[in-house]
Write an enzyme that holds these catalytic residues in place. Structure first.
Site, PDB file in Angstrom:
ATOM      1  N   ARG A  49      -0.137  14.560   2.951  1.00  0.00           N
ATOM      2  CA  ARG A  49      -0.174  13.102   2.934  1.00  0.00           C
ATOM      3  C   ARG A  49      -1.313  12.659   2.023  1.00  0.00           C
ATOM      4  O   ARG A  49      -2.103  13.478   1.570  1.00  0.00           O
ATOM      5  CB  ARG A  49      -0.328  12.520   4.353  1.00  0.00           C
ATOM      6  CG  ARG A  49      -1.202  13.286   5.235  1.00  0.00           C
ATOM      7  CD  ARG A  49      -2.535  12.795   5.735  1.00  0.00           C
ATOM      8  NE  ARG A  49      -3.037  11.589   5.215  1.00  0.00           N
ATOM      9  CZ  ARG A  49      -4.130  11.523   4.464  1.00  0.00           C
ATOM     10  NH1 ARG A  49      -4.804  12.623   4.121  1.00  0.00           N
ATOM     11  NH2 ARG A  49      -4.585  10.384   4.032  1.00  0.00           N
ATOM     12  N   GLY A  50      -1.367  11.343   1.807  1.00  0.00           N
ATOM     13  CA  GLY A  50      -2.326  10.825   0.831  1.00  0.00           C
ATOM     14  C   GLY A  50      -1.608  10.812  -0.517  1.00  0.00           C
ATOM     15  O   GLY A  50      -1.011  11.825  -0.919  1.00  0.00           O
ATOM     16  N   ALA A  51      -1.653   9.648  -1.200  1.00  0.00           N
ATOM     17  CA  ALA A  51      -0.795   9.463  -2.381  1.00  0.00           C
ATOM     18  C   ALA A  51      -0.933  10.567  -3.432  1.00  0.00           C
ATOM     19  O   ALA A  51       0.074  11.170  -3.828  1.00  0.00           O
ATOM     20  CB  ALA A  51      -1.075   8.083  -2.972  1.00  0.00           C
ATOM     21  N   ARG A 102       9.353   9.397   1.323  1.00  0.00           N
ATOM     22  CA  ARG A 102       8.463   8.277   1.684  1.00  0.00           C
ATOM     23  C   ARG A 102       8.502   7.258   0.542  1.00  0.00           C
ATOM     24  O   ARG A 102       8.407   7.647  -0.628  1.00  0.00           O
ATOM     25  CB  ARG A 102       7.002   8.752   1.898  1.00  0.00           C
ATOM     26  CG  ARG A 102       6.805   9.604   3.136  1.00  0.00           C
ATOM     27  CD  ARG A 102       5.320   9.831   3.419  1.00  0.00           C
ATOM     28  NE  ARG A 102       4.735   8.744   4.168  1.00  0.00           N
ATOM     29  CZ  ARG A 102       3.431   8.630   4.415  1.00  0.00           C
ATOM     30  NH1 ARG A 102       2.581   9.532   3.950  1.00  0.00           N
ATOM     31  NH2 ARG A 102       2.969   7.631   5.132  1.00  0.00           N
ATOM     32  N   GLN A 215      -5.630   8.962  11.001  1.00  0.00           N
ATOM     33  CA  GLN A 215      -6.156   9.706   9.843  1.00  0.00           C
ATOM     34  C   GLN A 215      -7.674   9.613   9.761  1.00  0.00           C
ATOM     35  O   GLN A 215      -8.334  10.539   9.281  1.00  0.00           O
ATOM     36  CB  GLN A 215      -5.547   9.164   8.533  1.00  0.00           C
ATOM     37  CG  GLN A 215      -4.093   9.521   8.312  1.00  0.00           C
ATOM     38  CD  GLN A 215      -3.145   8.465   8.847  1.00  0.00           C
ATOM     39  OE1 GLN A 215      -3.492   7.730   9.770  1.00  0.00           O
ATOM     40  NE2 GLN A 215      -1.957   8.376   8.295  1.00  0.00           N
ATOM     41  N   ASP A 256      -2.125   3.317  -2.164  1.00  0.00           N
ATOM     42  CA  ASP A 256      -0.854   4.034  -2.326  1.00  0.00           C
ATOM     43  C   ASP A 256      -0.020   3.507  -3.475  1.00  0.00           C
ATOM     44  O   ASP A 256       0.780   4.235  -4.051  1.00  0.00           O
ATOM     45  CB  ASP A 256      -0.046   3.979  -1.032  1.00  0.00           C
ATOM     46  CG  ASP A 256      -0.625   4.944  -0.024  1.00  0.00           C
ATOM     47  OD1 ASP A 256      -1.586   4.561   0.670  1.00  0.00           O
ATOM     48  OD2 ASP A 256      -0.154   6.091   0.014  1.00  0.00           O
ATOM     49  N   ASN A 266      -2.094  -0.055   0.981  1.00  0.00           N
ATOM     50  CA  ASN A 266      -2.806   1.101   1.533  1.00  0.00           C
ATOM     51  C   ASN A 266      -2.502   1.134   3.030  1.00  0.00           C
ATOM     52  O   ASN A 266      -1.789   0.270   3.564  1.00  0.00           O
ATOM     53  CB  ASN A 266      -4.315   0.985   1.255  1.00  0.00           C
ATOM     54  CG  ASN A 266      -5.045   2.282   1.553  1.00  0.00           C
ATOM     55  OD1 ASN A 266      -4.640   3.347   1.120  1.00  0.00           O
ATOM     56  ND2 ASN A 266      -6.117   2.212   2.341  1.00  0.00           N
ATOM     57  N   LYS A 267      -3.041   2.110   3.703  1.00  0.00           N
ATOM     58  CA  LYS A 267      -2.759   2.324   5.127  1.00  0.00           C
ATOM     59  C   LYS A 267      -2.842   1.026   5.926  1.00  0.00           C
ATOM     60  O   LYS A 267      -3.741   0.209   5.715  1.00  0.00           O
ATOM     61  CB  LYS A 267      -3.758   3.365   5.653  1.00  0.00           C
ATOM     62  CG  LYS A 267      -3.664   3.716   7.113  1.00  0.00           C
ATOM     63  CD  LYS A 267      -2.277   4.121   7.539  1.00  0.00           C
ATOM     64  CE  LYS A 267      -1.680   5.217   6.701  1.00  0.00           C
ATOM     65  NZ  LYS A 267      -0.208   5.372   6.903  1.00  0.00           N
TER      66      LYS A 267
END
Ligand code: MRU
Length: 367
Positions: A49-51, A102, A215, A256, A266-267
């Site tokens: 995970r994480g762009a 995703r 996270q 992201d 973003n998150k």
């Protein structure tokens, strides 16, 4: 696990390994991703995970799929136009399949299209000359490695550029995980915190736990503790209080997908932190490698926001359900921070400021 062993996507001896982030911090296990289906699953359930890390993993995933497809179909040495055409179609299909895992982080489709474009280019640049499927596979392997290396290098530039905005001893709030675990290197928003630690900056970092997948709690606090950074874990709804108490001098977050006008997805929860920061007069810095800037998306309203299973909210991390079975849920994974709340955007090419519709064009080399 020592800090230098935290490599979320590892390609070794022609095999792709993922550090399973769903098990952190309790277990730090790597597992082998053997095919495109395994990788789709790893991205979907946030094992990787994480762009930027998703983009790096997708590059290798496209490569191993093409390599194994050519081998299984016995077409490695084939160079006739029909076989090459079918092979390129298969590569495009893999791109579309991985892209469907995703929707929000643009690094995924950015990386898969770079890979598919590389394959097409090999055929085009060969002109009349004979090329084989093996030539295409070789070019894909090289490209996947280039994507990883470029992200690794970009993290160092982000670290230096970010550190230029921060002063020793500052209190810093971050949300989600935009660190080593989210990239091929030092991270994006956490990169200056790691570099600052090496240079004795003595930052005091507050990590939002980042509901619902935690996270911040599971990943950021683990990663920063490994590098010796002074980190304090808080619940998301405590951000206002720590800001009001004067404990926060700057907010650093990842991204992201940044639209052409500077709105940044973003998150989930990031936009609330940005609005609070503006209220308290605290600078809000978004760390955005150019691989995360999407000039084809005009504004944040055009960014597709992933929605995930409600069970992540009411059950996933708890021994017992935390809400009644069958409760209605809404679980968007990201939100968009309006560009007017972003004090500066940190890229690997430099720090840019409003008006973002102008400065983003300049940094992306667009007219
Ligand atoms: O759902 P996740 O964990 O993939 O979300 C990650 C983030 O929102 C990060 O802040 C973003 O990808 C930038 S990572 C350098």
């Amino acid at each position: 696990m020592a800090i230098e062993d935290i490599i979320p996507v590892r390609f070794q001896d022609e095999k792709l390994y993922i550090l399973d982030q769903t098990k952190l911090p309790e277990h730090d296990d790597f597992y082998e991703v053997k095919n495109a289906e395994d990788l789709w699953d790893a991205i979907k359930r946030l094992a990787v995970r994480g762009a930027p890390a998703i983009g790096v993993a997708a590059g290798y995933g496209m490569y191993i799929h093409a390599r194994d497809y050519a081998c299984e179909h016995g077409i490695e040495d084939a160079g006739d136009p029909d076989t090459i055409g079918t092979f390129l179609e298969e590569i495009d299909r893999t791109r579309d399949y991985l892209d469907s895992s995703r929707p929000t982080a643009v690094n995924l489709s950015w990386a898969t299209e770079l890979m598919a474009g590389t394959a097409r280019q090999i055929r085009e640049s060969a002109g009349g000359k004979n090329i084989t499927c093996a030539d295409i596979v070789k070019a894909l392997g090289d490209k996947a490695e280039d994507i990883r290396k470029a992200d690794y290098d970009s993290c160092y530039s982000l670290a230096e550029n970010g550190l230029s905005l921060l002063k020793p001893g500052m209190g810093i709030l971050t949300h989600c995980n935009a660190g080593i675990l989210a990239t091929a290197g030092y991270g994006t928003a956490l990169a200056p915190l790691h570099l600052g630690q090496e240079r004795g900056y003595g930052f005091k970092v507050f990590a939002d736990e980042t509901r619902p997948l935690l996270q911040g709690a599971r990943l950021t606090s683990w990663e920063l503790m490994k590098s010796g950074v002074d980190v304090t874990l808080i619940c998301d709804n405590m951000a206002s209080l720590v800001m009001k108490k004067g404990l926060i001098d700057a907010v650093v977050v990842g991204c992201d997908r940044m639209a052409a006008n500077g709105d940044g997805a973003n998150k989930i929860g990031t936009s609330a932190v940005a609005i609070l920061a503006k209220e308290y007069g605290i600078p809000f810095y978004m760390f955005v490698p150019t691989s995360t800037i999407d000039m084809d998306t005009p504004t944040g309203d055009d960014i597709v926001i992933e929605e995930r299973e409600g069970s992540e909210i009411y059950r996933m991390w708890y021994e017992h359900p935390m809400a009644p079975e069958g409760v209605k849920t809404f679980n968007p994974a990201f939100d968009v921070t309006d560009h007017r709340y972003i004090t500066a955007v940190v890229t690997e090419k430099g720090v840019i400021r409003p008006p973002y519709d102008v400065s983003l064009k300049e940094i992306m080399g667009r007219k």
